[in-house]
Design an enzyme around this catalytic site. Sequence first.
Site: not given
Ligand code: GLC
Length: 747
Positions: A294
Amino acid sequence: MKKAFILNDVALLFVLLLLGGTLQAQVAVQHKLSPVDKAKIDSLMNQMTLEEKLGQMTLFASGWDVTGPVVGTNDKKLIMEGKVGAILNAYTVDYVRDLQRMAVEDSRLKIPLLFGYDVIHGHRTIFPIPLGQSCSWNLKMIEDAERVAAIEATAEGINWTFAPMVDIARDPRWGRVMEGSGEDTWLGCKIAAARVKGFQGNDLKANNTLLACAKHFAAYGAPQGGRDYFTVDISQLTLYESYLPPYKACSDAGAGSIMTSFNEIAGVPSTCNKWLLTDLLKKEWGFKGFVVTDWTSINELVNHGVAENNKDAARISLNAGVDMDMCGKTFLDYGTELLKEKKIGMDRIDEAVRSILEAKAMLGLFDDPYRYCDKSRQEKEVMTPDHLSLARKMVSESCVLLKNPGHMLPIPEKAKTIAIIGPLGDSRKDMLGSWSAAGKWEQSVTLLEGIKNRTGDKTEIIYEKGCNTNDNDRSGFEAAVKAAVKADYVILALGENSWMSGEAASRTSIDVPGVQNELAEVIVNTGKPVVVVLFNGRPLAITKLARQPVAILETWFGGTQAGNGIADVLFGDVNPSGKLTMTFPRNEGQIPIFYNVKNSGRPYNPADSGAKYVSRYLDGPNDPLFPFGFGRSYTSFIYSNLAASVDGHKINITVQVANEGEFDGEEIVQLYIRDKVGSITRPLKELKGYQKVLIKKGETKTIAFSLTTDDLAFYHPDLKKYWEPGEFMVFVGTNSAETLSTSITVE
Ligand code: GLC
């Protein structure tokens, strides 16, 4: 105590080999590579420099739609040097083509980029939030909605979505419950697989299919206090029984990638958890895709206190099984040094790079890197009438009728003046909900508009906001009361703003905020018939509202077609059939509260309400405001004649359901079991099946279910999953609290 029941070893081995083979075959279908693709990948692997390999393991944000702290902006120079593997949050054909050209025309090896985006509940045509969709229990429609999302996203250059989010969640204080499918693992697995199928279709090389990314691995939905990103500390048994299965369902469905979660599990952050990412996911489950972190979750290992610095964080996450770093740039910055210092191995790097190149091959990007850059598709396949029609249908099937005293709903034809009162009545900005991707809130249909579209000019519609969602300003009450007095029917549009749920949006109070309850009271006191339409991204403790003599329709955040779909239900064009997939507590003190709880040694028995030394509260009931599986209809379904029989290892169940009301309607008939005595404690109820059936008024249907002993299996402390013979309760009903029951013995 019952003896543990284990197949003899030979038979068990044979069964597992057979099953394993079948599963591998399934995954292989999704994870197929042609000999040409394989040769292409081998050739690239042989030519790539270490920096180019580390670049493939690097995902940058385009800076277009920042969904987290931006570490390194999208450096076009690095793309041209072949040191970026993927870009997130970039879309539209022109922009994607521009960035892809830099990779495939200017870089040395011309390796195309992946373009990822959070297509969580639609791309341009926004569907209800996933928690709302899950209340439809309509797997085909959920899959179709993801198919539409994939068509629209790929028409704008995207080839990878950071979805489905499949985190099981039992705490409505957590804002990201809006992204998932609620509290039940069994249903969560079914929905997870349907979403992967919808995104990936049958051929990832088709130009309208998306690479899925199951998230957030793992158990992100179980933070202490319901606080986002916070500590998860659950037993291995609970992890296996309740939280891991939906991710495995995605892996088994052939999801092309999986995303690590921000949280730790019992001391080990997922992003550096070798047991989770390598031993379990890649080895035991046979996951064939790649693992992406993430947003900066590698860098955040320093905050977790398991890494000295970003270089150390890169080491432990790569060695744990991470293949791609989202927005942290740690592999690119420290990979060369770590390799030189022999702190990481070339084999691990090659394995990571190969998994990413395979994904690109499966998407057909080596055949045609501009496959997703067809301008004509962008012009004709986005927000089409069919897509909007499906979205509208999904809105009405996601609605849950919580209360309807005196059959206030559907709105009677005689209602000639309708007052719409409340802060969510005409709030275009809130209709899409959180994580609404490229959806334009300006194109969403509000409740007021949906009702006007439905009534035309034969009904006078009055609108008063009455109050804001989240302050103490009561100055609008007077005008609201006047509007109610003037009307012969009142709709109260109450709830949360869309920003009150989603990421980084935990709440300590989960009632409707501000002075909305007071507004409801003064409007109810006018004596007019009042229907509350709820807009929210989580279960709400609407105990005060529920005490009022009002009808309550739960509508979540319905997306682009919110107002039209809700109006279809309010006026009876659609009979609501939604059922809650997450328990509504009476108050925050009951949290965590969910249906499949254990009995404990001192269970509270409502029939003995005076008992003291039992599991109960001094100041409130144990049972929720609305239980899992709850949802009323405009008609009434009567259950009778539950029968269950055992035929060897098969269990056959039938029940009769009669529609005794005035409307045709769909009913979600739910099947639960209870393992009465086990070698470990078992939940009082476990959902094991359901059927969503149309039963016309006056009609009676016999609904049949069939289970096998596999459905009775559960994880044991040794983490092996098998069933135990003995007595089982069988429950069938309209929700988890209202069921018929019988018992059977399975040997
Ligand atoms: C965010 C979220 C994740 C998302 C990623 C890209 O922090 O936790 O679910 O896919 O960043 O936007």
